[in-house]
Scaffold this motif. Structure first.
Motif, PDB file in Angstrom:
ATOM      1  N   ASP A   8       0.802  -1.238   0.000  1.00  0.00           N
ATOM      2  CA  ASP A   8       0.000   0.000   0.000  1.00  0.00           C
ATOM      3  C   ASP A   8       0.835   1.289   0.000  1.00  0.00           C
ATOM      4  N   PHE A  13      -1.828   7.166   1.763  1.00  0.00           N
ATOM      5  CA  PHE A  13      -1.144   6.891   3.025  1.00  0.00           C
ATOM      6  C   PHE A  13       0.117   7.738   3.186  1.00  0.00           C
ATOM      7  N   LEU A  19      -5.542   9.393   4.261  1.00  0.00           N
ATOM      8  CA  LEU A  19      -5.262   8.641   5.498  1.00  0.00           C
ATOM      9  C   LEU A  19      -3.742   8.632   5.670  1.00  0.00           C
ATOM     10  N   ASP A  48      -4.567  -0.752  -1.813  1.00  0.00           N
ATOM     11  CA  ASP A  48      -5.863  -0.617  -1.155  1.00  0.00           C
ATOM     12  C   ASP A  48      -6.797   0.036  -2.194  1.00  0.00           C
ATOM     13  N   HIS A  50     -10.746   0.707  -2.650  1.00  0.00           N
ATOM     14  CA  HIS A  50     -12.104   0.653  -2.119  1.00  0.00           C
ATOM     15  C   HIS A  50     -13.122   1.280  -3.065  1.00  0.00           C
ATOM     16  N   TRP A  80     -12.475   4.692   9.290  1.00  0.00           N
ATOM     17  CA  TRP A  80     -11.408   5.439   8.619  1.00  0.00           C
ATOM     18  C   TRP A  80     -11.981   6.624   7.857  1.00  0.00           C
ATOM     19  N   HIS A  83     -10.773   6.867   1.930  1.00  0.00           N
ATOM     20  CA  HIS A  83      -9.398   6.791   1.424  1.00  0.00           C
ATOM     21  C   HIS A  83      -9.312   5.758   0.312  1.00  0.00           C
ATOM     22  N   ASP A 115     -13.536  -5.084   5.631  1.00  0.00           N
ATOM     23  CA  ASP A 115     -12.250  -4.452   5.343  1.00  0.00           C
ATOM     24  C   ASP A 115     -11.230  -5.535   5.031  1.00  0.00           C
ATOM     25  N   TYR A 117      -7.239  -5.597   5.535  1.00  0.00           N
ATOM     26  CA  TYR A 117      -5.915  -5.049   5.823  1.00  0.00           C
ATOM     27  C   TYR A 117      -4.849  -5.888   5.126  1.00  0.00           C
ATOM     28  N   LEU A 148       3.186   0.451   4.064  1.00  0.00           N
ATOM     29  CA  LEU A 148       2.274   1.247   4.889  1.00  0.00           C
ATOM     30  C   LEU A 148       0.987   0.456   5.108  1.00  0.00           C
ATOM     31  N   ALA A 149       0.423   0.491   6.239  1.00  0.00           N
ATOM     32  CA  ALA A 149       0.993   1.008   7.477  1.00  0.00           C
ATOM     33  C   ALA A 149       1.419  -0.185   8.351  1.00  0.00           C
ATOM     34  N   TYR A 152      -1.147  -1.856  10.621  1.00  0.00           N
ATOM     35  CA  TYR A 152      -2.376  -2.385  10.014  1.00  0.00           C
ATOM     36  C   TYR A 152      -2.034  -3.320   8.852  1.00  0.00           C
ATOM     37  N   CYS A 153      -1.930  -2.787   7.664  1.00  0.00           N
ATOM     38  CA  CYS A 153      -1.841  -3.676   6.503  1.00  0.00           C
ATOM     39  C   CYS A 153      -0.540  -4.460   6.426  1.00  0.00           C
ATOM     40  N   ILE A 180       0.771   4.114  11.593  1.00  0.00           N
ATOM     41  CA  ILE A 180      -0.178   5.179  11.915  1.00  0.00           C
ATOM     42  C   ILE A 180       0.072   5.682  13.331  1.00  0.00           C
TER      43      ILE A 180
END
Ligand code: VGL
Ligand code: ZN
Length: 208
Positions: A8, A13, A19, A48, A50, A80, A83, A115, A117, A148-149, A152-153, A180
Motif C-alpha cells: 500500500d 497513506f 489517510l 488498497d 475501495h 477510517w 481513502h 475491510d 488489511y 504502509l501502514a 495495520y496492513c 499510523i
C-alpha cells in the motif's frame, strides 16, 4: 526464489493523502533501493482499492467520526476517513515508487461489507485475494514485506504470510515501513516477531 511484497505505498497513506501515515513518503526511496537491489526474483505491490461508500469509511456510518471504533457486518471496525477510492489519485501508487519494476499488483478492499488489511485475505478471513496461491505457484521460498501502514496492513499481511505460506521465510523490513500510531507500531513489531517474522533493515536485505 525470493520475493518482495510492497504494501500500500499509495498517495492516500502519504503526507497530503486522505489517510496520511506520518513520514509515509519516506519509505519510497528505501523501497526503490530494495526493488533495484537485484536481490528479488519477484516484486509484488498491494493496492488498497475501495469502492465509494466502503463500509470502513466513517462517512458511511451516520454519527461516526474517523478513528472511532464502529461496527461493520456485526464486527468491531475502525472507522477510517474516506481513502484509496478506486480510480482516484488517492489510490494511485506514490509517483516516485519504481512501479515499472513491479511484476504483479494485488488489489484488495473491494468488498464494501468487509475491510481487508491483509493483501492475502479479507479481515473476516473468508475471501482470499489469490496472492498466497500466486506466490506458491511462483515457488517463493523467502518473502520480505514493507510499506504502509506497519500497524495495520503490513502486520496483517506478514502474519497471514506466515500462516498461509508454510515453509516460506517471512521478514519485515523496518526502515522501509511506517505506521499510523507509534505505540501500535511497537506492538505490531512484537506480534510479528512472536509469530516468526524476521525483523530486518533494508541494508541487511540488500547485503543478502
Ligand atoms: C490501511 C487502514 C485502512 C493500510 C488500509 O494500508 O494500512 N489502513 N486501509
Ligand atoms: Zn483501506
Amino acid at each position: 526464489m525470493k520475493a518482495l511484497l510492497l504494501i500500500d505505498i499509495q498517495n492516500g497513506f502519504c503526507p497530503g493523502g486522505n489517510l496520511a501515515v506520518p513520514e509515509g513518503d519516506q519509505v519510497v526511496p528505501v523501497a526503490n533501493r530494495l526493488i533495484g537491489s537485484g536481490r528479488y526474483d519477484l516484486v509484488v505491490a498491494s493496492q488498497d482499492w475501495h469502492p465509494p461508500g466502503h463500509g470502513s469509511f466513517a462517512s458511511s456510518h451516520p454519527g461516526k467520526q474517523p478513528f472511532e471504533v464502529g461496527t461493520l457486518s456485526g464486527k468491531p471496525q475502525m472507522m477510517w476517513p474516506d481513502h484509496c477510492v478506486a480510480g482516484t489519485a488517492d489510490a494511485d501508487f506514490h509517483p516516485a515508487l519504481d512501479i515499472e519494476n513491479v511484476d504483479f499488483i494485488q488489489q484488495k478492499g473491494q468488498n464494501p461489507a468487509v475491510d481487508s488489511y491483509s493483501a492475502f485475505r479479507d479481515n473476516d478471513q473468508a475471501a482470499l485475494t489469490g496472492l498466497a496461491e500466486y506466490l506458491r505457484e511462483q515457488g517463493v521460498t523467502g518473502l520480505d514485506l514493507c510499506g504502509l501502514a506497519t500497524d495495520y496492513c503490513v502486520k496483517f499481511s506478514a502474519l497471514d504470510a506466515v500462516e498461509m505460506l508454510p515453509g516460506v521465510e517471512v521478514r519485515f523490513v523496518e526502515d522501509a515501513s511506517r505506521g499510523i500510531d507509534s505505540e501500535g507500531v511497537r506492538a505490531a513489531i512484537g506480534e510479528m516477531r512472536l509469530r516468526g517474522v524476521g525483523i530486518i533493515h533494508s541494508g541487511e536485505a540488500i547485503a543478502g
